[in-house]
Design a protein around this motif. Structure first.
Motif, PDB file in Angstrom:
ATOM      1  N   LEU A 112      18.785  12.830  -6.876  1.00 44.30           N
ATOM      2  CA  LEU A 112      18.985  11.244  -7.131  1.00 44.30           C
ATOM      3  C   LEU A 112      20.068  10.782  -5.933  1.00 44.30           C
ATOM      4  O   LEU A 112      20.999  11.382  -5.749  1.00 44.30           O
ATOM      5  CB  LEU A 112      19.516  11.013  -8.477  1.00 44.30           C
ATOM      6  CG  LEU A 112      20.345   9.854  -8.813  1.00 44.30           C
ATOM      7  CD1 LEU A 112      19.050   8.587  -9.028  1.00 44.30           C
ATOM      8  CD2 LEU A 112      21.074   9.707 -10.252  1.00 44.30           C
ATOM      9  N   VAL A 113      19.494   9.601  -5.147  1.00 41.15           N
ATOM     10  CA  VAL A 113      20.278   9.237  -4.154  1.00 41.15           C
ATOM     11  C   VAL A 113      20.449   7.782  -4.367  1.00 41.15           C
ATOM     12  O   VAL A 113      19.725   7.060  -5.116  1.00 41.15           O
ATOM     13  CB  VAL A 113      19.906   9.842  -2.676  1.00 41.15           C
ATOM     14  CG1 VAL A 113      20.022  10.996  -2.722  1.00 41.15           C
ATOM     15  CG2 VAL A 113      18.522   9.326  -2.479  1.00 41.15           C
ATOM     16  N   GLY A 114      20.915   6.806  -3.468  1.00 38.64           N
ATOM     17  CA  GLY A 114      21.033   5.647  -3.505  1.00 38.64           C
ATOM     18  C   GLY A 114      22.230   4.979  -2.799  1.00 38.64           C
ATOM     19  O   GLY A 114      23.065   5.662  -2.133  1.00 38.64           O
ATOM     20  N   ASN A 115      22.226   3.647  -2.656  1.00 37.42           N
ATOM     21  CA  ASN A 115      23.447   2.886  -2.077  1.00 37.42           C
ATOM     22  C   ASN A 115      24.395   2.335  -2.772  1.00 37.42           C
ATOM     23  O   ASN A 115      25.244   1.500  -2.474  1.00 37.42           O
ATOM     24  CB  ASN A 115      22.948   1.877  -1.141  1.00 37.42           C
ATOM     25  CG  ASN A 115      21.848   0.899  -1.774  1.00 37.42           C
ATOM     26  OD1 ASN A 115      21.676   0.727  -3.084  1.00 37.42           O
ATOM     27  ND2 ASN A 115      20.949   0.235  -1.158  1.00 37.42           N
ATOM     28  N   CYS A 116      24.407   2.722  -4.343  1.00 37.56           N
ATOM     29  CA  CYS A 116      25.285   2.071  -5.145  1.00 37.56           C
ATOM     30  C   CYS A 116      25.351   2.935  -6.626  1.00 37.56           C
ATOM     31  O   CYS A 116      24.305   3.572  -6.836  1.00 37.56           O
ATOM     32  CB  CYS A 116      25.141   0.480  -5.470  1.00 37.56           C
ATOM     33  SG  CYS A 116      23.619   0.256  -6.139  1.00 37.56           S
ATOM     34  N   GLN A 117      26.200   2.716  -7.366  1.00 35.57           N
ATOM     35  CA  GLN A 117      26.269   3.071  -8.691  1.00 35.57           C
ATOM     36  C   GLN A 117      26.399   1.715  -9.352  1.00 35.57           C
ATOM     37  O   GLN A 117      26.517   0.772  -8.907  1.00 35.57           O
ATOM     38  CB  GLN A 117      27.661   4.102  -9.028  1.00 35.57           C
ATOM     39  CG  GLN A 117      27.475   5.290  -8.329  1.00 35.57           C
ATOM     40  CD  GLN A 117      28.716   6.240  -8.937  1.00 35.57           C
ATOM     41  OE1 GLN A 117      29.206   5.987  -9.962  1.00 35.57           O
ATOM     42  NE2 GLN A 117      28.846   7.398  -8.121  1.00 35.57           N
ATOM     43  N   GLY A 118      25.997   2.022 -10.822  1.00 34.64           N
ATOM     44  CA  GLY A 118      26.471   0.817 -11.872  1.00 34.64           C
ATOM     45  C   GLY A 118      27.809   0.092 -11.698  1.00 34.64           C
ATOM     46  O   GLY A 118      28.669   0.847 -11.280  1.00 34.64           O
TER      47      GLY A 118
END
Lengths: 262, 262, 262, 262
Positions: free
Chosen positions: C89-95
């Motif tokens: 799980l990767v990405g450019n932001c969190q909630g």
């Protein structure tokens, strides 16, 4: 009011419309530009949008009549050289919180898509913090896809690259629009700071004339900016008072939270 | 409790009622005015309103009995010279966040509309930050429509024009009320600052006497304001302590968030 | 967009997969480590996750093409020595807010559980505020159960004990995962501060090689970190401008909230 | 996880139970008191409560095993002299926002009411900001009704009167409980400040012994408080680091919001 509401004033059929977002933001560049277009080309308001995500208040307008916090859609028939119609999104506010922004942008895209819009522009300002003169080299662009980037380049628009975010509606429409297969670009007018910037708005309009053949005289734009500036000057005299007032209201609220007063 | 709840204490039929909002705000001008009216004219409480949008707390009342955060509706039969009834909205708090304000105002409008209310007034204070004397020239007005502006002018009420917003319930009722076809005005009592201002409340009542023929003796108003002031003085002695307490609670919460304590 | 959305790009069957969370956080330790793994081992993106709890914006990527705020799932087949598959799980932001974090973590766990994941690792950074050298003794661990603590100890990972919280996705996955019977551990790479820390990421990868037999060359890791640092340096030049811009937007919003501007 | 969840570990039948709330707050007075009661009298945990309104994190417990943010219900059979049972509410956090507090308190009241609870006490601390000695005159009370106020007076408890609010769960349970016909009181232990106050907890327990015949030795209470204090001292050494860490995480998030980093 628990959800965003679309009050449709007129049912319209539009020809392959281009959707243009111009909600208030930095320097009110987009808002000033499109408010001017709407006036000059006599676009027609056909939807009012109300939302519990807008600020819980009204504005006091001319003559004491209050003005709702709202967004509005206008249409303009066959204004461009290629016979396509336009939908403009304007208003006096944006959604207050992230979920509200997502809900509003999504709802508005649902609506304009149902009218056939597949292409869109979002307009904004970019504060440089430095004095700027003239309308040349005042517009930066970003887009959902390579084809649109090429269109921006052909219109002599400088491309922003790998340098941060586009926050608020101007950015979110790009993201949420592309997710549903729409194509769009954001035009950002460089502006020194936080006043109403007629030159940045004029620069944006010059580029829109190339990109979507939306021709409009900008003779009155400076005058319009001046009027707004005067209104703001008047408003600023009352600003400290208003800040006091707002703080008072909040303070009163807090006091109510913290003690028994009767 | 997940939604706003109306606890109806008495089913009433009202004659073309005028709805008057007087929730706490700047200087507690509206609240003081209408709490006074309710007492003097012996209005009857018929609805209590509870909401998850109110502050999550209780107030400690006289004798240690706790008081819920709530809004209340009172009715008053045929009090004005023209035989119309009144509905008053009072309480010890407003909604805490924007969505809560929208939900509460919308729910309350649903309710009073179901009782036949088509016309309303919202009452508030306007902090000037400067000393003010007497009850003359203390009331500013704004309204949903030109007809109501004319009514305000006939009552010698100064009209606010193009100078900012009316935030919170007093503003939002105007906006949401008009959207559903109701007509209303906001009366704002100028007040130097953030204490309980009996003179501003008296000025508001003087104008209501003209506008809606709601006559009430204000002899006791100063006394009532004094009582509240004493209560507040007593409260202010404990204020630092209470702020400490509130901060402590928050701090304790934060510490719980950030470390293991057992 | 009112709820979190999973856009499934490819339907996959995975063999007893290990789920590894590496969303951005302190020093981008986990993100750097797993972005590197994904590139080196050519993992395949199969899900994009969009959510109204992400920041309402887009990022401007290379060449002016905008990048959505999103999380992504990648899979990697039989990469470890024991033939188990991986989900990253990767990405450019969190909630952005607590409820959003709960909703996102819960939805993602639903999804990876449906693919057979019963075991997981969350990766993060731990700012020490002091210079650190080398990749030895750079990893701290915590876990959902005693068995996993023993596994961490066997991999020579220092155990954090009774000293605070693990905030955000790295912590919440541990809690919500265990509640549904999954077992997991958090690896925290000590990092001096807030820059991209290739050594902390390398230290994390060295431990993952032991724990889950995920072998990857780290020769290019420093280079990758350098690239990101350069990008950030470029970004920092524009940072003040961008902060101004963000503040301007907020300020413009606030002004709209407080006064009438046209 | 989108709603508050009750994980029932044991189905129980209770005899006219008294519900006692002791969630963390100022000086952890209530929490310390009831954690002690639960240990000394060997109350039985029968419900765990998880909620998206709790902080999105875990705590790192002894030996590196993580601890969920949660509330818990314990029962105690026939502990008082009059054969009534008890339900205790403890935990490591309260709801983070107002709506969350309302939802949690309401859900918990639904649950304990279904077990027959009609009477309740909420326990809290009251920071005085001044040194206090001994356990005499350390408890203030407030209640839902006159009968309970009389009970408090008979137990020599000083009554708070008209002096502010009781914020958070201790207050909200009083309000929401009374609304559904339950009767209750709040006992507030005066405490100098924000450390774990064994004497305030002891004072609360002395009053509970009178009010609900809940007898418990307090010999170990000071020792328990000491243990927690040591744990907190250890935690405080790491506090600056942890604050840095938390800020770093937030900062990293913000940076992600504002620029492109890879």
């Amino acid at each position: 009011m628990r959800t965003t509401q679309f009050k449709v004033l007129e049912e319209v059929k539009l020809n392959n419309p281009i959707f243009i977002e111009a909600l208030p933001g930095v320097g009110h560049v987009g808002k000033l530009a499109i408010d001017h277009v709407i006036d000059e080309l006599e676009a027609t308001k056909f939807v009012e949008i109300y939302s519990p995500y807008f600020p819980p208040q009204v504005l006091v307008g001319e003559g004491g009549i209050v003005e709702d916090m709202k967004n509005e859609l206008y249409y303009l028939k066959s204004a461009g050289g290629d016979e396509r119609d336009f939908i403009f999104l304007v208003g006096n506010c944006q959604g207050l919180n992230p979920e509200g922004q997502y809900e509003l942008c999504g709802s508005i895209l649902d609506f304009v898509e149902s009218l056939g819009a597949k292409e869109f522009y979002t307009l904004g300002g970019l504060a440089t913090g430095q004095p700027l003169e003239g309308v040349e080299d005042r517009v930066l662009g970003a887009a959902t896809d390579e084809e649109r980037i090429e269109m921006l380049k052909e219109a002599d628009i400088e491309i922003r690259s790998a340098d941060g975010g586009i926050v608020g509606a101007s950015g979110l429409f790009l993201g949420l629009g592309r997710l549903r297969g729409m194509k769009g670009a954001c035009l950002m007018g460089k502006t020194p700071g936080y006043f109403i910037d007629a030159e940045a708005a004029e620069a944006i309009l010059a580029k829109l004339a190339i990109l979507v053949k939306l021709e409009v005289s900008t003779d009155e734009l400076e005058e319009r900016a001046n009027e707004i500036r005067e209104m703001i000057n008047k408003a600023q005299e009352m600003e400290q008072e208003m800040i006091n007032r707002a703080m008072g209201q909040q303070q009163a609220q807090t006091q109510d939270d913290l003690r028994y007063i009767g």
